[in-house]
Write an enzyme that holds these catalytic residues in place. Structure first.
Site, PDB file in Angstrom:
ATOM      1  N   SER A  78       0.867  -1.179   0.000  1.00 27.96           N
ATOM      2  CA  SER A  78       0.000   0.000   0.000  1.00 27.96           C
ATOM      3  C   SER A  78       0.896   1.219   0.000  1.00 27.96           C
ATOM      4  O   SER A  78       2.010   1.177   0.538  1.00 27.96           O
ATOM      5  CB  SER A  78      -0.871   0.021   1.255  1.00 27.96           C
ATOM      6  OG  SER A  78      -1.492   1.293   1.428  1.00 27.96           O
ATOM      7  N   TYR A  92      -2.214  -0.666  10.127  1.00 26.70           N
ATOM      8  CA  TYR A  92      -2.351  -1.020   8.714  1.00 26.70           C
ATOM      9  C   TYR A  92      -1.082  -0.639   7.948  1.00 26.70           C
ATOM     10  O   TYR A  92      -0.492  -1.468   7.242  1.00 26.70           O
ATOM     11  CB  TYR A  92      -3.569  -0.322   8.102  1.00 26.70           C
ATOM     12  CG  TYR A  92      -3.740  -0.581   6.631  1.00 26.70           C
ATOM     13  CD1 TYR A  92      -4.372  -1.739   6.190  1.00 26.70           C
ATOM     14  CD2 TYR A  92      -3.251   0.309   5.681  1.00 26.70           C
ATOM     15  CE1 TYR A  92      -4.513  -2.001   4.837  1.00 26.70           C
ATOM     16  CE2 TYR A  92      -3.386   0.057   4.333  1.00 26.70           C
ATOM     17  CZ  TYR A  92      -4.017  -1.092   3.905  1.00 26.70           C
ATOM     18  OH  TYR A  92      -4.155  -1.344   2.564  1.00 26.70           O
TER      19      TYR A  92
END
Length: 187
Positions: A78, A92
């Site tokens: 990501s 995350y």
């Protein structure tokens, strides 16, 4: 997150197909909470899914690729992995940095060998994972645009890529290098 099942499924695919050309690892859960707010359970679940499950899949994939001395290992990270993120994104982002480094380590080890490694850093792409986020933000790429960018990078077997390239290549650079006061305003 069922390790035994992951190995069984990967080995069954190998047995059924003989060889595996490409494995894409895309373990992702965005359930985190700000650190220290009493939601260790949510952060642990995110870490177990995003990193430990991805590690298990990586082990199973590389077991196959090492045996056949060929393959294309693809890790979906990501853009949040380029710098520590605040609040609900802290865990995350940390897990996505972890899987990116896991794949980068494999790429360094396997450089010049028949097993290729790609790390993708998707930006903001409309998906089920972020369906509660306003889908009209100017930085949100459509699912179609995001998927096309990812497929293109995978098929070209690039080492790493921010996808879609616009606006995420320049924004990724800014996210990584901006002084904290500027970074805080961006996020």
């Amino acid at each position: 997150t069922d390790d035994d099942q992951v190995f069984a499924v990967f080995r069954a695919f190998k047995a059924d197909f003989g060889t595996i050309d490409r494995i894409v690892i895309n373990a992702g859960l965005g359930k985190g909470a700000p650190i220290g707010t009493g939601r260790y359970d949510a952060n642990r679940e995110t870490a177990m899914t995003n990193f430990v499950a991805a590690l298990c899949q990586s082990e199973a994939a590389m077991e196959i690729f090492r045996e056949q001395n060929a393959g294309h290992f693809v890790m979906i990270s990501s853009l949040s992995a380029v710098r520590g993120m605040p609040k609900t994104l802290t865990t995350y982002a940390a897990t996505k940095a972890g899987v990116a480094h896991l794949a980068e380590g494999l790429r360094a080890e396997l450089y010049g060998k028949p097993i290729k490694v790609t790390v993708l850093y998707p930006g903001y792409i409309a998906s089920e994972m972020n369906e509660r986020v306003a889908q009209s933000t100017p930085l949100m790429a459509s699912t179609e645009k995001g998927v096309k960018a990812m497929v293109s990078a995978i098929e070209r077997e690039v080492g790493s890529a921010a996808v879609p390239a616009m606006p995420w290549v320049p924004l990724g650079f800014v996210m990584k290098h901006a002084p904290m006061p500027v970074f805080k305003k961006l996020i």
